[in-house]
Design a protein around this motif. Sequence first.
Motif, PDB file in Angstrom:
ATOM      1  N   TRP A  52       1.034  -0.829  -0.077  1.00  0.00           N
ATOM      2  CA  TRP A  52      -0.146   0.073   0.177  1.00  0.00           C
ATOM      3  C   TRP A  52       1.023   1.118   0.181  1.00  0.00           C
ATOM      4  O   TRP A  52       1.272   1.002   0.730  1.00  0.00           O
ATOM      5  CB  TRP A  52      -0.752  -0.066   0.975  1.00  0.00           C
ATOM      6  CG  TRP A  52      -2.230  -0.588   1.482  1.00  0.00           C
ATOM      7  CD1 TRP A  52      -2.307  -1.996   0.298  1.00  0.00           C
ATOM      8  CD2 TRP A  52      -3.275  -1.306   2.125  1.00  0.00           C
ATOM      9  NE1 TRP A  52      -3.475  -1.946   0.434  1.00  0.00           N
ATOM     10  CE2 TRP A  52      -4.333  -1.627   1.740  1.00  0.00           C
ATOM     11  CE3 TRP A  52      -3.347   0.333   2.587  1.00  0.00           C
ATOM     12  CZ2 TRP A  52      -5.521  -2.473   2.139  1.00  0.00           C
ATOM     13  CZ3 TRP A  52      -5.017  -0.521   3.673  1.00  0.00           C
ATOM     14  CH2 TRP A  52      -5.885  -0.846   3.569  1.00  0.00           C
ATOM     15  N   GLN A  54      -0.023   5.249   0.797  1.00  0.00           N
ATOM     16  CA  GLN A  54      -1.383   6.041   1.919  1.00  0.00           C
ATOM     17  C   GLN A  54      -1.530   7.159   1.534  1.00  0.00           C
ATOM     18  O   GLN A  54      -0.156   7.756   2.084  1.00  0.00           O
ATOM     19  CB  GLN A  54      -2.104   4.838   2.552  1.00  0.00           C
ATOM     20  CG  GLN A  54      -3.272   5.610   3.089  1.00  0.00           C
ATOM     21  CD  GLN A  54      -3.333   3.703   4.431  1.00  0.00           C
ATOM     22  OE1 GLN A  54      -3.229   4.062   4.722  1.00  0.00           O
ATOM     23  NE2 GLN A  54      -4.865   3.146   3.536  1.00  0.00           N
ATOM     24  N   THR A 407      -5.959   5.623  -1.327  1.00  0.00           N
ATOM     25  CA  THR A 407      -5.066   4.294  -1.330  1.00  0.00           C
ATOM     26  C   THR A 407      -4.339   3.607  -2.380  1.00  0.00           C
ATOM     27  O   THR A 407      -5.933   3.680  -3.383  1.00  0.00           O
ATOM     28  CB  THR A 407      -5.397   3.496  -0.284  1.00  0.00           C
ATOM     29  OG1 THR A 407      -5.657   4.263   1.002  1.00  0.00           O
ATOM     30  CG2 THR A 407      -4.406   1.990   0.026  1.00  0.00           C
TER      31      THR A 407
END
Length: 414
Positions: A52, A54, A407
Amino acid sequence: MKKQSLLLIGLFFMIFQCIIAQGSPDYTGGLKVKLNEDGSKYFRIISWAQFWAQHNSDRPSDANGNEQSELNFSIRRARVLMYAQINKDFLILTHFGLNSLNADNMSPVGTGDNSQLFFHDVWAQYSLSDNHAIGGGLHYWNGISRLNNQSTLNMMTLDNQRQAWATIGLSDQFARHIGVYVKGKFKKLQYRIAVNDAVTNNLQTSAVPVNDGAAIYSGRRLLGSKDAGKTYAGYLDYHFLDEESNFLPYKVGTYLGGKKVFNIGAGFFLHPNGSVVADGNGELSGEDVSIFAIDAFYDAPLGEGGAAITAYLLSQFNNYGEDFTLGSTYETGSLIHAHLGYVFASESKTKFQPYVQFDNRQIDAIDNQATSFGIGANAYFSGHNSKLTLEYFNTKYGDNDATGTVTLQAMIYL
């Protein structure tokens, strides 16, 4: 904020174009090793990872008052799962990995107080007949809803609806209990029922009930395992169209038009004396925890060219005890969740799927509600085996200001 959010969006489309140009091999997933000629004895290994990037402009300052970076990276999941059969009647499954590894919880040499690798599942199963089986161990044959049995390999949204994983860290270890289960089907009706031990040291392991205050989820710790040690769970769903497999407990999030599925389900979770309250004199008593849900799932192709739709609706009713809240995640009250996705028709094996999701939670303790809205898109390069997800998610909890997060996820599943 705008610049970093646009950077994530740009990165999504840049990677999308690069992978289209490079192509992606067709792959069904996993390594299956036959141990005899007809393949009745085998083991299979599956591995997956989700990374991820983010952006969140509303991160609070740290304990020293320092401002925190709005752009952060993490390994959301890194897992290895293996199951094996020595004959058609016996199955053993082992599943281990890590979750949400980031710069704040990493340790210098990987051996700090924050657990990294741990077992998610370790269970064995015996077939009672072709359609019914019994098993036990650290398992994921959960009750309540489809989302509480969700696979993390094939979710349509970026992540699962958090409140639907309704007992994580309260009565279980990361959505898994130690106990026994039975599962199977009667024609098109599938079922799973489990009796488990509740964990002693949970997310409220240091909490103490306040006189005439809200309940805390510490029944086993404060009242003992005889009165508050067991939990009971079950989920049933009727398959009106194509039947889904229940060989493993993990429910599929989207088939991308590979099946025509319409299911209606209902489930429960019960923990007698799971929560504890104190009266005006400080005397402790237990309160039963009960969670019930009904849901519906639809996934089907639409016409020619690979177009498909995925739709899901959940209504969940949570009773963790009088005015129970824990952070902004668990509350006595109710939840309505819905998500909808559409796969665009394409002659290419690359598929593009925008989606939306919505949540409304009624919270008894604050006599108010929480609402969430998400919009995102998946780019599938080889089905769920290789995909990118970009999502914007906004949450408003009670009277607090709304917070939004962008995200970008990259996932590989082998």
